[in-house]
Design a protein around this motif. Structure first.
Motif, PDB file in Angstrom:
ATOM      1  N   GLN A 198       0.924  -1.371   0.056  1.00 34.66           N
ATOM      2  CA  GLN A 198       0.023   0.087   0.101  1.00 34.66           C
ATOM      3  C   GLN A 198       0.826   1.275  -0.087  1.00 34.66           C
ATOM      4  O   GLN A 198       0.521   2.184  -0.599  1.00 34.66           O
ATOM      5  CB  GLN A 198      -1.015   0.004   1.183  1.00 34.66           C
ATOM      6  N   ALA A 199       1.866   1.255   0.783  1.00 40.01           N
ATOM      7  CA  ALA A 199       2.824   2.419   0.985  1.00 40.01           C
ATOM      8  C   ALA A 199       3.638   2.875  -0.510  1.00 40.01           C
ATOM      9  O   ALA A 199       3.340   3.910  -0.951  1.00 40.01           O
ATOM     10  CB  ALA A 199       4.047   2.269   1.860  1.00 40.01           C
ATOM     11  N   LEU A 200       4.028   1.572  -1.161  1.00 42.23           N
ATOM     12  CA  LEU A 200       4.623   1.541  -2.475  1.00 42.23           C
ATOM     13  C   LEU A 200       3.701   2.209  -3.625  1.00 42.23           C
ATOM     14  O   LEU A 200       3.764   3.257  -4.188  1.00 42.23           O
ATOM     15  CB  LEU A 200       5.090   0.468  -3.054  1.00 42.23           C
ATOM     16  N   ASP A 201       2.184   1.884  -3.357  1.00 42.63           N
ATOM     17  CA  ASP A 201       1.364   2.184  -4.526  1.00 42.63           C
ATOM     18  C   ASP A 201       0.840   3.633  -3.997  1.00 42.63           C
ATOM     19  O   ASP A 201       0.484   4.423  -4.873  1.00 42.63           O
ATOM     20  CB  ASP A 201      -0.008   1.440  -4.166  1.00 42.63           C
ATOM     21  N   ALA A 202       1.250   4.093  -2.765  1.00 44.62           N
ATOM     22  CA  ALA A 202       0.762   5.480  -2.435  1.00 44.62           C
ATOM     23  C   ALA A 202       2.023   6.441  -2.890  1.00 44.62           C
ATOM     24  O   ALA A 202       1.751   7.600  -2.748  1.00 44.62           O
ATOM     25  CB  ALA A 202       0.540   5.595  -0.877  1.00 44.62           C
ATOM     26  N   GLY A 203       3.224   5.926  -3.324  1.00 40.46           N
ATOM     27  CA  GLY A 203       4.100   6.633  -3.647  1.00 40.46           C
ATOM     28  C   GLY A 203       5.499   6.657  -3.086  1.00 40.46           C
ATOM     29  O   GLY A 203       6.195   7.441  -3.528  1.00 40.46           O
ATOM     30  N   ALA A 204       5.406   5.524  -2.125  1.00 42.51           N
ATOM     31  CA  ALA A 204       6.803   5.650  -1.289  1.00 42.51           C
ATOM     32  C   ALA A 204       8.014   5.080  -2.373  1.00 42.51           C
ATOM     33  O   ALA A 204       7.649   4.173  -3.285  1.00 42.51           O
ATOM     34  CB  ALA A 204       6.879   4.566  -0.419  1.00 42.51           C
ATOM     35  N   ALA A 205       9.065   5.463  -2.217  1.00 40.60           N
ATOM     36  CA  ALA A 205      10.312   4.874  -3.012  1.00 40.60           C
ATOM     37  C   ALA A 205      10.814   3.696  -2.396  1.00 40.60           C
ATOM     38  O   ALA A 205      11.121   2.805  -3.141  1.00 40.60           O
ATOM     39  CB  ALA A 205      11.455   5.959  -3.083  1.00 40.60           C
ATOM     40  N   ALA A 206      10.437   3.676  -1.043  1.00 47.02           N
ATOM     41  CA  ALA A 206      11.037   2.285  -0.431  1.00 47.02           C
ATOM     42  C   ALA A 206      10.149   2.317   1.090  1.00 47.02           C
ATOM     43  O   ALA A 206       9.800   3.600   1.460  1.00 47.02           O
ATOM     44  CB  ALA A 206      12.461   2.306   0.001  1.00 47.02           C
ATOM     45  N   VAL A 207      10.281   1.229   1.710  1.00 45.34           N
ATOM     46  CA  VAL A 207       9.567   1.080   3.038  1.00 45.34           C
ATOM     47  C   VAL A 207      10.223   0.507   3.779  1.00 45.34           C
ATOM     48  O   VAL A 207      11.127  -0.519   3.728  1.00 45.34           O
ATOM     49  CB  VAL A 207       8.189   0.319   2.683  1.00 45.34           C
ATOM     50  N   VAL A 208      10.396   0.975   5.340  1.00 47.14           N
ATOM     51  CA  VAL A 208      11.115   0.473   6.226  1.00 47.14           C
ATOM     52  C   VAL A 208      10.243  -0.162   7.120  1.00 47.14           C
ATOM     53  O   VAL A 208       9.147   0.167   7.586  1.00 47.14           O
ATOM     54  CB  VAL A 208      11.781   1.640   7.109  1.00 47.14           C
ATOM     55  N   VAL A 209      10.667  -1.334   7.506  1.00 47.15           N
ATOM     56  CA  VAL A 209       9.834  -2.225   8.472  1.00 47.15           C
ATOM     57  C   VAL A 209      10.915  -2.688   9.497  1.00 47.15           C
ATOM     58  O   VAL A 209      11.987  -3.153   9.077  1.00 47.15           O
ATOM     59  CB  VAL A 209       9.231  -3.564   7.741  1.00 47.15           C
ATOM     60  N   GLY A 210      10.469  -2.658  10.816  1.00 46.74           N
ATOM     61  CA  GLY A 210      11.570  -3.074  11.930  1.00 46.74           C
ATOM     62  C   GLY A 210      10.819  -4.001  12.805  1.00 46.74           C
ATOM     63  O   GLY A 210      10.975  -5.258  12.657  1.00 46.74           O
ATOM     64  N   THR A 211      10.056  -3.689  13.643  1.00 48.75           N
ATOM     65  CA  THR A 211       9.398  -4.675  14.734  1.00 48.75           C
ATOM     66  C   THR A 211       8.884  -5.650  14.204  1.00 48.75           C
ATOM     67  O   THR A 211       9.005  -7.082  14.705  1.00 48.75           O
ATOM     68  CB  THR A 211       8.332  -4.096  15.478  1.00 48.75           C
ATOM     69  N   ALA A 212       7.926  -5.790  13.177  1.00 52.12           N
ATOM     70  CA  ALA A 212       7.246  -6.675  12.748  1.00 52.12           C
ATOM     71  C   ALA A 212       8.147  -7.806  12.094  1.00 52.12           C
ATOM     72  O   ALA A 212       7.776  -8.944  11.793  1.00 52.12           O
ATOM     73  CB  ALA A 212       6.221  -6.454  11.695  1.00 52.12           C
ATOM     74  N   ILE A 213       9.609  -7.602  11.727  1.00 51.67           N
ATOM     75  CA  ILE A 213      10.494  -8.533  11.431  1.00 51.67           C
ATOM     76  C   ILE A 213      11.493  -8.896  12.176  1.00 51.67           C
ATOM     77  O   ILE A 213      11.774 -10.011  12.232  1.00 51.67           O
ATOM     78  CB  ILE A 213      11.315  -7.853   9.940  1.00 51.67           C
ATOM     79  N   THR A 214      11.885  -7.864  12.928  1.00 50.57           N
ATOM     80  CA  THR A 214      13.330  -8.315  13.851  1.00 50.57           C
ATOM     81  C   THR A 214      12.844  -8.174  15.370  1.00 50.57           C
ATOM     82  O   THR A 214      13.908  -8.285  16.090  1.00 50.57           O
ATOM     83  CB  THR A 214      14.191  -6.964  13.824  1.00 50.57           C
ATOM     84  N   ASP A 215      11.627  -8.229  15.827  1.00 54.34           N
ATOM     85  CA  ASP A 215      11.316  -8.456  17.242  1.00 54.34           C
ATOM     86  C   ASP A 215      10.799  -9.568  17.635  1.00 54.34           C
ATOM     87  O   ASP A 215       9.538  -9.663  17.323  1.00 54.34           O
ATOM     88  CB  ASP A 215      10.765  -7.187  17.668  1.00 54.34           C
TER      89      ASP A 215
END
Length: 229
Positions: A198-215
């Motif tokens: 959704q973020a990429l479709d909204a115009g983001a060039a990239a997306v940062v994910v932290g907690t949901a992957i590394t915690d």
């Protein structure tokens, strides 16, 4: 690394934030390095790291991965505490970061410097700046100061920004329209793969994910909350 090379590496991709708070079981530089290596193995196009682990984490990750490193430090937990001073920014860059992430809200910085001062110092030293903002106005101001990337990291973490339980996709969309010349990076409460899309479709060039992957503690809690125990 210049901005063209950075965007070639990360545009349309996933950046993984590898950080752990002071009381977290994973608060160990060697562990953060392994998290970063695992994230890259899984497809991360860049790693964001530092936080309370500071320069040691940035150094370790930069030595271990071949993807771009977005580095930061944290001092305290209120006000401007993400890479809050010019000196902090230069130390993060010297530790091996390709990009320095810094608070770019309108709040006063502890060294009395302006965001423009930080951007100029990092650029003079050969680095790039990711401006962490919470509103459109802050993003526009950061772009005017010469920031190379605008990130939505602080939406929901300042009293004057939207208070949401999920990602601020509207801010991504607004910033992409308002600062079209500067890449927008989506960050903050991206907890599901569909959020990234959704973020990429909204115009983001990239997306940062932290907690949901590394915690693992947070991930476990999401499974545990649907059990009978």
């Amino acid at each position: 690394m210049n901005l063209t090379d950075l965007m070639t590496a990360i545009r349309g991709g996933l950046v993984v934030s590898c950080q752990a708070g002071p009381a977290h079981p994973l608060r160990d530089t060697a562990t953060i390095r392994r998290l970063a290596e695992a994230a890259v193995l899984g497809g991360a196009t860049a790693v964001r790291c530092g936080g309370v682990g500071g320069l040691a984490d940035v150094r370790a990750v930069a030595d271990a991965v071949t993807v771009p490193v977005i580095g930061l430090t944290k001092r305290g937990d209120s006000g401007v505490f993400i890479t809050p001073t010019v000196a902090d920014a230069l130390e993060v860059l010297a530790a091996g970061a390709d990009v320095v992430a810094t608070d770019a809200t309108a709040r006063p910085r502890p060294d009395g410097a302006s965001l423009r001062d930080t951007v100029r110092a990092v650029h003079d030293a050969g680095g790039l700046v990711m401006a962490d903002v919470s509103t459109v106005d802050e993003g526009v101001a950061a772009a005017a100061c010469g920031a190379d990337l605008i990130a939505t990291t602080l939406s929901g973490y300042t009293p004057h920004s939207r208070q949401l339980t999920g990602p601020d996709l509207a801010l991504v969309r607004e910033l992409a329209a308002e600062v079209a010349s500067v890449p927008v990076v989506a960050e903050g409460r991206y907890h599901r793969p569909e959020h990234v899309r959704q973020a990429l479709d909204a115009g983001a060039a990239a997306v940062v994910v932290g907690t949901a992957i590394t915690d693992p503690a947070w991930i476990t809690s999401r499974f545990a909350e649907v059990t009978d125990r």
